[in-house]
Design an enzyme around this catalytic site. Structure first.
Site, PDB file in Angstrom:
ATOM      1  N   ARG A 109     -46.196  58.920 -52.669  1.00 29.38           N
ATOM      2  CA  ARG A 109     -45.012  59.717 -52.304  1.00 29.38           C
ATOM      3  C   ARG A 109     -45.317  60.376 -50.968  1.00 29.38           C
ATOM      4  NH1 ARG A 109     -47.774  63.632 -51.508  1.00 29.38           N
ATOM      5  NH2 ARG A 109     -45.851  64.762 -51.142  1.00 29.38           N
ATOM      6  N   GLY A 110     -44.296  61.042 -50.399  1.00 29.12           N
ATOM      7  CA  GLY A 110     -44.424  61.552 -49.037  1.00 29.12           C
ATOM      8  C   GLY A 110     -43.842  60.496 -48.099  1.00 29.12           C
ATOM      9  N   ALA A 111     -42.960  60.950 -47.184  1.00 25.21           N
ATOM     10  CA  ALA A 111     -42.165  59.992 -46.396  1.00 25.21           C
ATOM     11  C   ALA A 111     -43.009  58.937 -45.653  1.00 25.21           C
ATOM     12  CB  ALA A 111     -41.265  60.759 -45.430  1.00 25.21           C
ATOM     13  N   ARG A 128     -36.497  54.497 -53.287  1.00 27.03           N
ATOM     14  CA  ARG A 128     -36.172  55.930 -53.176  1.00 27.03           C
ATOM     15  C   ARG A 128     -35.219  56.100 -51.996  1.00 27.03           C
ATOM     16  NH1 ARG A 128     -40.851  60.339 -53.587  1.00 27.03           N
ATOM     17  NH2 ARG A 128     -39.113  61.655 -54.254  1.00 27.03           N
ATOM     18  N   GLN A 156     -46.205  69.248 -56.522  1.00 21.78           N
ATOM     19  CA  GLN A 156     -47.033  68.627 -55.480  1.00 21.78           C
ATOM     20  C   GLN A 156     -47.934  69.658 -54.791  1.00 21.78           C
ATOM     21  OE1 GLN A 156     -43.774  68.044 -55.926  1.00 21.78           O
ATOM     22  NE2 GLN A 156     -43.144  66.029 -55.217  1.00 21.78           N
ATOM     23  N   ASP A 197     -38.337  64.558 -44.845  1.00 18.99           N
ATOM     24  CA  ASP A 197     -38.081  63.199 -45.334  1.00 18.99           C
ATOM     25  C   ASP A 197     -37.059  62.473 -44.472  1.00 18.99           C
ATOM     26  OD1 ASP A 197     -39.144  64.730 -47.800  1.00 18.99           O
ATOM     27  OD2 ASP A 197     -39.434  62.596 -48.183  1.00 18.99           O
ATOM     28  N   ASN A 220     -35.776  67.872 -46.865  1.00 24.78           N
ATOM     29  CA  ASN A 220     -37.173  67.976 -47.319  1.00 24.78           C
ATOM     30  C   ASN A 220     -37.156  68.422 -48.786  1.00 24.78           C
ATOM     31  OD1 ASN A 220     -40.033  67.789 -46.738  1.00 24.78           O
ATOM     32  ND2 ASN A 220     -40.090  70.007 -46.933  1.00 24.78           N
ATOM     33  N   LYS A 221     -38.335  68.503 -49.352  1.00 23.46           N
ATOM     34  CA  LYS A 221     -38.492  68.821 -50.777  1.00 23.46           C
ATOM     35  C   LYS A 221     -37.611  69.996 -51.206  1.00 23.46           C
ATOM     36  CE  LYS A 221     -40.257  67.037 -53.166  1.00 23.46           C
ATOM     37  NZ  LYS A 221     -39.455  66.049 -53.979  1.00 23.46           N
TER      38      LYS A 221
END
Ligand code: MRU
Length: 354
Positions: free
Chosen positions: A44-46, A87, A194, A235, A245-246
């Site tokens: 995960r993470g862009a 995603r 996270q 993201d 973003n998150k």
């Protein structure tokens, strides 16, 4: 090891679902499995998602039984669709897939084996460049970090969110290595934690002083003068500078503004999406209600409860003090200045290709 790696026709990824309790490496030989790993957040993470998707498409090329260029393109298009759907929010996924398809169409050969090898090489280049890009961002971003800074950070943007080194956490690591004596307030980042699981783990390994907080503590810390700056990743950044973003990032930006605290976003130009005019047009992923009803494997909410679980939010550009890219620190007006850095990236790429 790197977060995502290509090893002789096998894609290897650190299984981030197991951290910090177990360090396990998962291996993938089928592009559909890579797509599943992205959806289920092994990776995960862009930027890490982008690199994984790139390797996924390279796998698809190796898996394909095509004997003609046209057949190979058909198979690659089918794999593109599966990986693209893994995603929706991080644009790096589409960016990496498009870069590979563009390569296929621009090759001066239709030899199937040559195309396969070119795809593997380009996917590897995407991964290698990510590490280089992160280090360039870290050097630019560290200039924004004063000595003794108390930095608030959300989610995980470290080596684990990229191929290696990280974006916002990469800046923080660089500032730490420069001897700036930084301290990080680590948001736990519900629902998937996270921050508590991954950022705390990484910062402790790097020896960066940190304190873990419940997300709800961030406002109090800013109000009471214990935060000098907020630093997060992204993201997707729309053409007007709105940042996806998150989930929870927007609240941090709003409270930072209310307390005159700079709010910085650190992201490579591959996260800037000039085709998306503003944050309203960015697709926001909704994930399994179980992420909210449970903490780990333990149910905390009553059976049958209604749940809404958006994984990202939009921070309007007006709340963003600056965006750190590999081409330097971008400030408002974003519309104009983001376009400039993206164009510069494209010029550099064309120069390298010549
Ligand atoms: O759902 P995740 O863990 O993939 O979300 C990650 C983030 O929101 C990060 O802040 C973003 O991808 C930037 S990471 C370098």
């Amino acid at each position: 090891m790197r977060t995502v790696e290509w090893d002789n026709g096998v894609v290897k990824m650190i299984d981030q679902r197991q951290l910090p309790h177990r360090f396990e490496v998962a291996e993938f030989r089928d592009y559909r499995e890579v797509a599943r790993a992205i959806t289920e957040m092994y990776v995960r993470g862009a930027p890490a998602i982008g690199a994984a998707a790139g390797f996924g498409l390279a796998l698809a090329a190796l898996q394909s039984k095509a004997t003609t260029f046209e057949e190979l393109v058909q198979d690659l298009k089918a794999a593109y669709d599966v990986l693209y759907a893994a995603r929706p929010t991080a644009v790096n996924l589409r960016w990496a897939l498009d870069r590979l398809m563009h390569l296929v169409y621009s090759l001066e050969t239709d030899d199937v084996e040559a195309v396969r090898q070119a795809l593997v090489a380009e996917a590897q280049r995407i991964a290698d460049e990510d590490v280089e890009t992160n280090k360039r961002m870290a050097r630019h971003g560290a200039e924004l970090v004063p000595a003794n800074a108390r930095i608030l950070h959300h989610c995980n943007t470290g080596a684990l969110a990229t191929v290696d080194w990280g974006t916002a956490l990469g800046v923080i690591r660089m500032a730490h290595e420069q001897g700036k004596n930084v301290h990080v307030w680590v948001d736990e980042t519900r629902p998937r934690l996270q921050g508590a699981r991954l950022t705390a783990w990484e910062l402790m390994q790097w020896g960066v002083p940190m304190t873990l907080i419940a997300d709800n503590a961030a406002g109090y810390l800013m109000y009471s003068g214990q935060v000098d700056l907020v630093m997060v990743g992204a993201d997707r950044i729309a053409a007007n500078g709105d940042v996806a973003n998150k989930i929870g990032t927007y609240k941090l930006a709003a409270v930072a503004k209310d307390n005159n605290i700079p709010f910085y976003v650190v992201a490579p130009t591959s996260t800037i999406d000039l085709h998306t005019p503003s944050g309203d047009a960015i697709p926001i992923e909704e994930r399994d209600p179980r992420e909210v009803t449970h903490v780990g494997n333990e149910r905390i909410a009553p059976e049958g409860v209604n749940v809404f679980n958006p994984a990202f939010d939009i921070t309007p550009a007006r709340l963003v003090t600056a965006i750190v890219t590999e081409y330097g620190v971008v400030r408002p007006p974003y519309e104009e200045n983001l376009r400039r850095v993206v164009e510069q990236t494209e010029r550099d790429r064309r120069r390298k290709e010549e």
